[in-house]
Design a protein around this motif. Structure first.
Motif, PDB file in Angstrom:
ATOM      1  N   VAL A 140       0.839  -1.200   0.000  1.00 39.40           N
ATOM      2  CA  VAL A 140       0.000   0.000   0.000  1.00 39.40           C
ATOM      3  C   VAL A 140       0.877   1.255   0.000  1.00 39.40           C
ATOM      4  CG1 VAL A 140      -1.540   1.378   1.450  1.00 39.40           C
ATOM      5  CG2 VAL A 140      -2.065  -1.029   1.028  1.00 39.40           C
ATOM      6  N   LEU A 141       1.904   1.240   0.844  1.00 38.20           N
ATOM      7  CA  LEU A 141       2.778   2.410   0.928  1.00 38.20           C
ATOM      8  C   LEU A 141       3.571   2.607  -0.363  1.00 38.20           C
ATOM      9  CD1 LEU A 141       4.016   1.842   4.588  1.00 38.20           C
ATOM     10  CD2 LEU A 141       2.348   3.540   3.800  1.00 38.20           C
ATOM     11  N   LEU A 142       3.975   1.491  -0.955  1.00 43.46           N
ATOM     12  CA  LEU A 142       4.717   1.575  -2.210  1.00 43.46           C
ATOM     13  C   LEU A 142       3.846   2.160  -3.325  1.00 43.46           C
ATOM     14  CD1 LEU A 142       7.376   0.790  -3.695  1.00 43.46           C
ATOM     15  CD2 LEU A 142       6.247  -1.353  -4.302  1.00 43.46           C
ATOM     16  N   TRP A 143       2.608   1.675  -3.424  1.00 43.38           N
ATOM     17  CA  TRP A 143       1.714   2.209  -4.466  1.00 43.38           C
ATOM     18  C   TRP A 143       1.456   3.692  -4.239  1.00 43.38           C
ATOM     19  CZ3 TRP A 143       2.219  -0.635  -8.314  1.00 43.38           C
ATOM     20  CH2 TRP A 143       1.972  -2.004  -8.330  1.00 43.38           C
ATOM     21  N   GLU A 144       1.327   4.075  -2.981  1.00 43.30           N
ATOM     22  CA  GLU A 144       1.127   5.505  -2.702  1.00 43.30           C
ATOM     23  C   GLU A 144       2.272   6.312  -3.309  1.00 43.30           C
ATOM     24  OE1 GLU A 144       0.547   6.245   1.471  1.00 43.30           O
ATOM     25  OE2 GLU A 144      -1.422   5.266   1.471  1.00 43.30           O
ATOM     26  N   ALA A 145       3.469   5.780  -3.152  1.00 40.75           N
ATOM     27  CA  ALA A 145       4.643   6.485  -3.674  1.00 40.75           C
ATOM     28  C   ALA A 145       4.674   6.473  -5.203  1.00 40.75           C
ATOM     29  CB  ALA A 145       5.917   5.863  -3.107  1.00 40.75           C
ATOM     30  N   LEU A 146       4.095   5.414  -5.788  1.00 45.02           N
ATOM     31  CA  LEU A 146       4.184   5.272  -7.249  1.00 45.02           C
ATOM     32  C   LEU A 146       3.003   5.908  -7.991  1.00 45.02           C
ATOM     33  CD1 LEU A 146       5.563   1.622  -7.539  1.00 45.02           C
ATOM     34  CD2 LEU A 146       6.789   3.762  -8.016  1.00 45.02           C
ATOM     35  N   LEU A 147       1.997   6.351  -7.231  1.00 48.47           N
ATOM     36  CA  LEU A 147       0.826   6.961  -7.868  1.00 48.47           C
ATOM     37  C   LEU A 147       1.216   8.117  -8.784  1.00 48.47           C
ATOM     38  CD1 LEU A 147      -1.929   7.187  -5.086  1.00 48.47           C
ATOM     39  CD2 LEU A 147      -2.022   5.871  -7.206  1.00 48.47           C
ATOM     40  N   GLY A 148       2.203   8.878  -8.323  1.00 41.60           N
ATOM     41  CA  GLY A 148       2.596  10.048  -9.093  1.00 41.60           C
ATOM     42  C   GLY A 148       3.782   9.790 -10.008  1.00 41.60           C
ATOM     43  N   ALA A 149       4.082   8.515 -10.248  1.00 43.34           N
ATOM     44  CA  ALA A 149       5.244   8.209 -11.095  1.00 43.34           C
ATOM     45  C   ALA A 149       5.043   8.805 -12.491  1.00 43.34           C
ATOM     46  CB  ALA A 149       5.440   6.701 -11.189  1.00 43.34           C
ATOM     47  N   PRO A 150       6.110   9.350 -13.074  1.00 42.87           N
ATOM     48  CA  PRO A 150       5.966   9.976 -14.394  1.00 42.87           C
ATOM     49  C   PRO A 150       5.825   8.948 -15.519  1.00 42.87           C
ATOM     50  CG  PRO A 150       8.252  10.049 -13.689  1.00 42.87           C
ATOM     51  CD  PRO A 150       7.480   9.458 -12.548  1.00 42.87           C
ATOM     52  N   HIS A 151       5.683   7.684 -15.171  1.00 43.07           N
ATOM     53  CA  HIS A 151       5.454   6.656 -16.183  1.00 43.07           C
ATOM     54  C   HIS A 151       3.964   6.331 -16.188  1.00 43.07           C
ATOM     55  CE1 HIS A 151       5.432   2.812 -18.223  1.00 43.07           C
ATOM     56  NE2 HIS A 151       6.677   3.045 -18.619  1.00 43.07           N
ATOM     57  N   GLU A 152       3.300   6.649 -17.295  1.00 46.79           N
ATOM     58  CA  GLU A 152       1.846   6.575 -17.356  1.00 46.79           C
ATOM     59  C   GLU A 152       1.308   5.179 -17.040  1.00 46.79           C
ATOM     60  OE1 GLU A 152      -1.286   7.588 -20.746  1.00 46.79           O
ATOM     61  OE2 GLU A 152       0.486   8.898 -20.820  1.00 46.79           O
ATOM     62  N   GLY A 153       1.926   4.183 -17.663  1.00 48.23           N
ATOM     63  CA  GLY A 153       1.456   2.806 -17.470  1.00 48.23           C
ATOM     64  C   GLY A 153       1.573   2.383 -16.021  1.00 48.23           C
ATOM     65  N   LEU A 154       2.693   2.680 -15.419  1.00 47.87           N
ATOM     66  CA  LEU A 154       2.929   2.280 -14.034  1.00 47.87           C
ATOM     67  C   LEU A 154       1.994   3.028 -13.090  1.00 47.87           C
ATOM     68  CD1 LEU A 154       4.480   0.678 -11.946  1.00 47.87           C
ATOM     69  CD2 LEU A 154       6.290   2.404 -12.009  1.00 47.87           C
ATOM     70  N   ALA A 155       1.813   4.317 -13.319  1.00 45.35           N
ATOM     71  CA  ALA A 155       0.926   5.101 -12.455  1.00 45.35           C
ATOM     72  C   ALA A 155      -0.509   4.572 -12.539  1.00 45.35           C
ATOM     73  CB  ALA A 155       0.975   6.577 -12.853  1.00 45.35           C
ATOM     74  N   ALA A 156      -0.913   4.156 -13.722  1.00 42.65           N
ATOM     75  CA  ALA A 156      -2.270   3.620 -13.883  1.00 42.65           C
ATOM     76  C   ALA A 156      -2.427   2.313 -13.110  1.00 42.65           C
ATOM     77  CB  ALA A 156      -2.571   3.402 -15.367  1.00 42.65           C
ATOM     78  N   ILE A 157      -1.417   1.472 -13.176  1.00 34.47           N
ATOM     79  CA  ILE A 157      -1.473   0.209 -12.422  1.00 34.47           C
ATOM     80  C   ILE A 157      -1.530   0.511 -10.923  1.00 34.47           C
ATOM     81  CG2 ILE A 157      -0.206  -1.896 -11.821  1.00 34.47           C
ATOM     82  CD1 ILE A 157       0.893  -1.884 -14.718  1.00 34.47           C
ATOM     83  N   ALA A 158      -0.729   1.479 -10.491  1.00 35.02           N
ATOM     84  CA  ALA A 158      -0.712   1.843  -9.072  1.00 35.02           C
ATOM     85  C   ALA A 158      -2.079   2.327  -8.615  1.00 35.02           C
ATOM     86  CB  ALA A 158       0.345   2.918  -8.819  1.00 35.02           C
ATOM     87  N   ALA A 159      -2.735   3.117  -9.463  1.00 36.62           N
ATOM     88  CA  ALA A 159      -4.030   3.683  -9.085  1.00 36.62           C
ATOM     89  C   ALA A 159      -5.076   2.586  -8.876  1.00 36.62           C
ATOM     90  CB  ALA A 159      -4.500   4.661 -10.161  1.00 36.62           C
TER      91      ALA A 159
END
Lengths: 283, 322, 101
Positions: A140-159
């Motif tokens: 959960v904490l990791l995804w929180e950090a990755l939500l704003g990742a500048p990689h669109e695909g990864l940020a979408a998965i995190a969301a």
């Protein structure tokens, strides 16, 4: 023909034998060969969820009660779904034509990048729940950090994944509390699970060259801050559960670079058996 | 187990007549309504058998979850086996409205006094079995359950409506697996044919004994618990399934199978009822393993269930004290 | 509801589950399940009864807390409501050609 010559021929080294003396036996000290950083990074994320989802799916039909059987299957489905997205993305970034199934079914153990924690056997329900809780809190904490990742695909998965994992955390936390603050037997059992699994938690927060390289691409996770928040979250739940937090002793590591425990090989032997028996087949 | 009639208290004939008039008028019977003791016991038997079948039915397919050959297949198989747990749960809850506890029903399964569908005592030997079980076994179950959704007992009918809605995907995912295998490599096609050879006859047996030899049928039909006879449902299933087998290009392991243009039925050969009786009596290939797996899961979970109870009690006491 | 503590196996109480399909709609009975406490019941309800996105809200109620009308109540409770035609708009005549609503 001499016995010696026969042996050499059998193991197929006869041709190379003449040159063997010319090759230096001493090589440079180096770790395992790693691929492009973003691919490696996505494999770590994807493999964690694939292997944990697989372990959870082993419970299907064997849970302690029907309602929980259904809950564990939900988590397995969420995690395998996340893994499929992450591995698909890893394959696309790699650009070598490998899809999520090629990555899941046709890599060997040393090519897997999951943490050691998730590959440990499912054990009893206490082992499964404690592992799940330790991982969920991290995830959960990791995804929180990755939500704003500048990689669109990864940020979408995190969301998408963060919603699923927040529920997993709620569920696993409540079970840790129930088992810890339940009966004397349940408390002893989950304390044992916690003590056994603790040595695999350090690896989750280690940062290496891969992390630094993806951080340079903007996918920056502050591992130290992550660990501090994880500590706090874990401590709160363990206190409610009347469980004792183990000391941070020597930690086991290696999964992120393919140096696994022996359990992974057996898991993969099962998981990949049908796919590998029919290479090239569609399912 | 069917309890002998003489053990049940005699019902008041006037109440029985009023009850049967309600059934005849197509009314739905609800938990608190008066019902003949025999109606209650027959329903309890039938519903708990159905629930047990869902739960034991998780095992043969669960056997392949860890080996599913693609992530998509792995997900749909987990979701399907999970649905079976859900369906067992719905039906157990429906059975509880008749005044029995799920834990007691569970114990009857574990101590071997309750029955469940004979089909789940056959082993799953290849990946193709996942396709064929979805296609044939779920196909047969759907034929059965579609009719049960109109059963006279309200809670059972409502559970069936929900289950039928959810099970639509089970048969489709099974048939999809079969289609892919049928169009796959020679090894995949052989795997499919072998699975059909093993599961065809046991699937026909799922509808239960022939009408001429079904002790409970008359009563259950009169009370509209069952709406069609075993043989009627079996024939409907065969009629639906044979064209699907033709579309796959596989053969049905029955040399006597032929289409009767007059009745428009696919006439099939004689079912080996001695095999059916053997499996029902506990001597099928996997009876022992299936029950053992359920017993182990139940026993291994005892400390977990006890912990949750103890914790809930502690919490309740704390709230009281506060 | 509590069981004797020495009991080796636990009979968790039964709960009734109500789901709201979309925001603003009434809650409908979805089914029941077993759970040790309310939070547990809520989580189990989520996992058992909303696997296909069937709900945006959930209620769980201990089955023992529900008071139901008895079949014998049916006549006195509900029949009197059946012949009160004046409770329905169709009972009243409006002049031809006038839109009352």
């Amino acid at each position: 023909m001499g016995a010696q010559g026969h042996d050499a021929e059998d193991v197929g080294i006869a041709a190379g034998a003449a040159q063997a003396g010319d090759r230096p036996v001493a090589g440079p000290s180096r770790g395992p060969r790693l691929g492009p950083p973003l691919v490696e990074y996505l494999l770590r994320l994807g493999d964690d969820r694939l292997i944990l989802g697989h372990r959870l799916s082993e419970w299907c039909g064997h849970g302690p009660i029907l309602e929980e059987d259904i809950a564990l299957a939900n988590f397995a489905l969420d995690l395998i779904g996340q893994a499929a997205s992450l591995l698909r993305l890893a394959g696309a970034v790699e650009g070598a034509g490998r899809d999520e199934d090629a990555l899941a079914y046709f890599r060997d153990g040393v090519q897997f990048r999951n943490s050691l924690l998730v590959e440990q056997p499912r054990g009893d329900f206490g082992d499964t729940i404690v592992r799940q809780f330790l991982f969920d809190a991290y995830s959960v904490l990791l995804w929180e950090a990755l939500l704003g990742a500048p990689h669109e695909g990864l940020a979408a998965i995190a969301a998408k994944a963060i919603k699923e994992d927040r529920y997993h955390l709620r569920h696993s936390s409540e079970w840790v509390v129930r088992l810890g603050d339940g009966t004397a037997e349940s408390q002893a059992r989950v304390q044992g699970s916690l003590d056994r699994l603790w040595r695999y938690t350090g690896e989750l927060f280690e940062a290496d060259a891969i992390d630094q390289a993806v951080a340079a691409q903007g996918i920056a996770v502050d591992h130290r801050a992550l660990k501090a928040r994880w500590d706090q979250l874990v401590d709160e739940v363990l206190a409610r559960a009347t469980l004792v937090r183990p000391a941070d002793g020597p930690m086991q590591r290696g999964g992120r670079t393919g140096r696994h425990t022996e359990h992974l090989g057996h898991l993969l032997a099962t998981m990949q058996s049908v796919a590998r028996a029919h290479p090239g087949a569609r399912w | 187990m069917t309890p002998p009639i003489r053990q049940l208290p005699a019902d008041d004939p006037a109440q029985v007549a009023a009850f049967e008039a309600r059934i005849a008028a197509g009314e739905s019977i609800e938990p608190k309504d008066w019902m003949p003791a025999r109606y209650r016991s027959q329903l309890t038997r039938m519903m708990s058998q159905h629930a047990h079948s869902e739960i034991v039915g998780m095992l043969p397919e669960g056997n392949w979850i860890t080996r599913a050959p693609s992530l998509r297949r792995k997900q749909s198989l987990i979701a399907k086996v999970q649905d079976e747990a859900g369906h067992g749960l719905y039906i157990y809850c429906g059975t509880e409205t008749l005044g029995v506890d799920r834990f007691d029903l569970f114990n009857q399964l574990l101590d071997g006094t309750a029955k469940y569908s004979s089909i789940f005592n056959y082993p799953t030997l290849s990946w193709a079995d996942m396709g064929v079980i979805g296609w044939l076994v779920d196909g047969a179950a759907i034929v059965n359950q579609t009719v049960l959704a109109k059963t006279s007992y309200g809670p059972y009918a409502r559970a069936m409506v929900r289950i039928c809605k959810e099970e639509n995907f089970h048969k489709r995912q099974g048939y999809e697996i079969c289609t892919v295998l049928a169009n796959g490599t020679p090894a995949q096609r052989a795997m499919l044919q072998d699975a059909v050879d093993r599961f065809w006859w046991p699937s026909l047996m799922m509808f239960g004994p022939s009408d001429t030899n079904s002790p409970n049928s008359g009563e259950l039909l009169r009370w509209k618990v069952k709406r069609k006879t075993n043989d009627e449902l079996r024939q409907r299933f065969v009629n639906l399934t044979v064209p699907q087998a033709q579309a796959l290009g596989i053969t049905v392991p029955d040399p006597d199978l032929r289409f009767d243009p007059e009745t428009k039925n696919w006439v099939f050969g004689e079912i080996d009822w001695s095999e059916f009786q053997q499996v029902i009596a506990g001597h099928g290939p996997c009876n022992r393993e299936r029950l053992e797996a359920r017993r182990t899961a139940h026993a291994d979970g005892a400390w977990v269930r006890a912990a949750a109870t103890a914790h809930a009690e502690k919490r309740a006491r704390r709230t009281e004290a506060a | 509801m509590a069981e004797s503590p020495g009991m080796p196996d636990s009979h968790w109480p039964l709960w009734e589950v109500f789901t709201q399909g979309t925001d603003g709609e009434p809650f409908e009975h979805a089914g029941s399940l077993h759970a040790a406490d309310a939070e547990h019941a809520l989580q189990n309800a989520r996992d058992v009864y909303t696997r296909r996105g069937e709900a945006v809200h959930l209620w769980v109620v201990p089955s023992a807390a529900i008071t139901a009308s008895a079949p014998s109540d049916a006549g006195p409770f509900f029949d009197p409501g059946n012949d009160k035609a004046y409770r329905h708009p169709q009972f009243y005549k409006a002049p031809r050609g006038v839109r009352v609503f």
